[in-house]
Design an enzyme around this catalytic site. Sequence first.
Site, mmCIF file in Angstrom:
data_model
loop_
_atom_site.group_PDB
_atom_site.id
_atom_site.type_symbol
_atom_site.label_atom_id
_atom_site.label_comp_id
_atom_site.label_asym_id
_atom_site.label_seq_id
_atom_site.Cartn_x
_atom_site.Cartn_y
_atom_site.Cartn_z
ATOM 1 N N ARG A 176 0.161 -2.980 -11.278
ATOM 2 C CA ARG A 176 -0.159 -1.659 -11.835
ATOM 3 C C ARG A 176 0.170 -1.751 -13.320
ATOM 4 O O ARG A 176 1.351 -1.780 -13.696
ATOM 5 C CB ARG A 176 0.674 -0.569 -11.139
ATOM 6 C CG ARG A 176 0.387 0.860 -11.606
ATOM 7 C CD ARG A 176 1.319 1.824 -10.882
ATOM 8 N NE ARG A 176 1.160 3.193 -11.326
ATOM 9 C CZ ARG A 176 0.386 4.100 -10.736
ATOM 10 N NH1 ARG A 176 -0.317 3.767 -9.675
ATOM 11 N NH2 ARG A 176 0.313 5.333 -11.203
ATOM 12 N N HIS A 203 -8.969 2.393 -10.748
ATOM 13 C CA HIS A 203 -7.937 2.618 -9.726
ATOM 14 C C HIS A 203 -8.572 2.364 -8.354
ATOM 15 O O HIS A 203 -8.750 3.282 -7.545
ATOM 16 C CB HIS A 203 -7.426 4.052 -9.821
ATOM 17 C CG HIS A 203 -6.087 4.271 -9.174
ATOM 18 N ND1 HIS A 203 -5.449 3.308 -8.424
ATOM 19 C CD2 HIS A 203 -5.270 5.372 -9.149
ATOM 20 C CE1 HIS A 203 -4.305 3.788 -7.972
ATOM 21 N NE2 HIS A 203 -4.173 5.025 -8.399
ATOM 22 N N GLN A 263 -6.956 3.461 -4.873
ATOM 23 C CA GLN A 263 -7.067 4.901 -4.649
ATOM 24 C C GLN A 263 -8.427 5.244 -4.050
ATOM 25 O O GLN A 263 -8.537 6.110 -3.182
ATOM 26 C CB GLN A 263 -6.883 5.658 -5.970
ATOM 27 C CG GLN A 263 -7.012 7.172 -5.848
ATOM 28 C CD GLN A 263 -5.858 7.795 -5.080
ATOM 29 O OE1 GLN A 263 -4.702 7.559 -5.407
ATOM 30 N NE2 GLN A 263 -6.171 8.587 -4.059
ATOM 31 N N ASP A 277 -8.306 15.416 -11.593
ATOM 32 C CA ASP A 277 -7.304 14.457 -12.045
ATOM 33 C C ASP A 277 -6.667 15.032 -13.313
ATOM 34 O O ASP A 277 -7.115 16.060 -13.840
ATOM 35 C CB ASP A 277 -7.949 13.098 -12.321
ATOM 36 C CG ASP A 277 -6.931 11.970 -12.484
ATOM 37 O OD1 ASP A 277 -5.740 12.187 -12.184
ATOM 38 O OD2 ASP A 277 -7.335 10.869 -12.927
ATOM 39 N N CYS A 292 -5.822 12.723 -6.616
ATOM 40 C CA CYS A 292 -5.055 11.506 -6.328
ATOM 41 C C CYS A 292 -3.549 11.753 -6.368
ATOM 42 O O CYS A 292 -2.789 10.954 -5.825
ATOM 43 C CB CYS A 292 -5.435 10.406 -7.311
ATOM 44 S SG CYS A 292 -5.011 10.768 -9.037
ATOM 45 N N ARG A 330 -3.341 6.295 1.344
ATOM 46 C CA ARG A 330 -2.976 5.187 0.463
ATOM 47 C C ARG A 330 -2.270 4.112 1.287
ATOM 48 O O ARG A 330 -2.500 2.917 1.106
ATOM 49 C CB ARG A 330 -2.067 5.674 -0.673
ATOM 50 C CG ARG A 330 -2.718 6.601 -1.688
ATOM 51 C CD ARG A 330 -3.825 5.913 -2.464
ATOM 52 N NE ARG A 330 -3.373 4.714 -3.144
ATOM 53 C CZ ARG A 330 -2.690 4.694 -4.293
ATOM 54 N NH1 ARG A 330 -2.375 5.830 -4.894
ATOM 55 N NH2 ARG A 330 -2.325 3.559 -4.850
#
Length: 348
Positions: free
Chosen positions: A117, A144, A147, A241, A282, A310
């Site tokens: 990440r 991402h 996700q 988001d 998310c 996830r």
Amino acid sequence: MKLPSSTATNLEKPQLKHFLKTQDYTKEELTEIFDLMAMLKEARKANAVPQLFKGKSIGMIFEQPSTRTRVSFETAATILGGHALFLSPKDIHLGGKENIADTSRVLSRMVDIMMARVDDHKTVADLAKHATVPVINGLCDWLHPTQMMADVFTMMEHLPEGKELSDLTVAFVGDATNVASSLMFICTKFGMNYKHIGPKKYQPPQSWVDTALENCKLSGGSFTLTEDTEEVKGCDVLVADSFYWFGQEDEKEDRLSTFIPKYVITQEMMDKAGPECQFMHCLPANDSRECTREVMESPRSVIFDEAENRLTAQMALLVYFTHKDIVIPSEETVKFHEDKIENFLKTL
């Protein structure tokens, strides 16, 4: 005793694949991962997850803080019988005292898969370039992908009556974030009708749009880019988001004044979309900016199902990218090494 110079690690993996972006995979390959997610989720519900990561380790590199990514990968490794190592910038010399190539080559000798990440996509791409184990992009400035596996799987679990995945109309409302790009790519790949709704100043770059349009040619999906929030009408899913992220703090005031209140997902916007429209985010979500708490807590919000998935996604990714390298020794081989080592220990 002269030790052999060769490594115990198998460095030659002709089928080695990385998971840096969903665009690297066909619709059929991604569907295989979704099928695996469904089976592993069902097994987890029965507390009967096969130990498909037993004896294996994942090295997790974090340049950014994380809740869902870290906890989901650590838990996935444990449930599957393996082990996860958390590696922060304080723990390793990534790109500092040791260059990325050397870090990748060393970790490849010690772990079975890596997840990173990172701040910059080039970092995770360079890790993959020099790795001899699979590398998963856990988030970067551009994408991402893990996700997205959770998001699309959640859409599949909550499909409106009589609709297939390709029938969905999905709208992302807000900034051109790494979630927006990834959602745009995977939705158009699966033939959905995808809309990005946001102010012109913060809309996706043309390169993203070109990728989405190319996907639509192959999948039969559609892509719309607009500033008009009226375009939420008829949508099956609205996605939000953050309006600003790490490295954008100096733009905060301009961004908030541009996005708020027009692009905040409110109950009124959900109602405009339609009575069956679902809300996704998310997380973490700021319920005084990109969406309201009312929307987050409404019956049409699936954000916590999405968060749980996830874990479902990470279990599947660990298995999918390591199962071909599993070496299952015979009982005779295990006994041979056990006896050899035990006999040696008796001499000590």
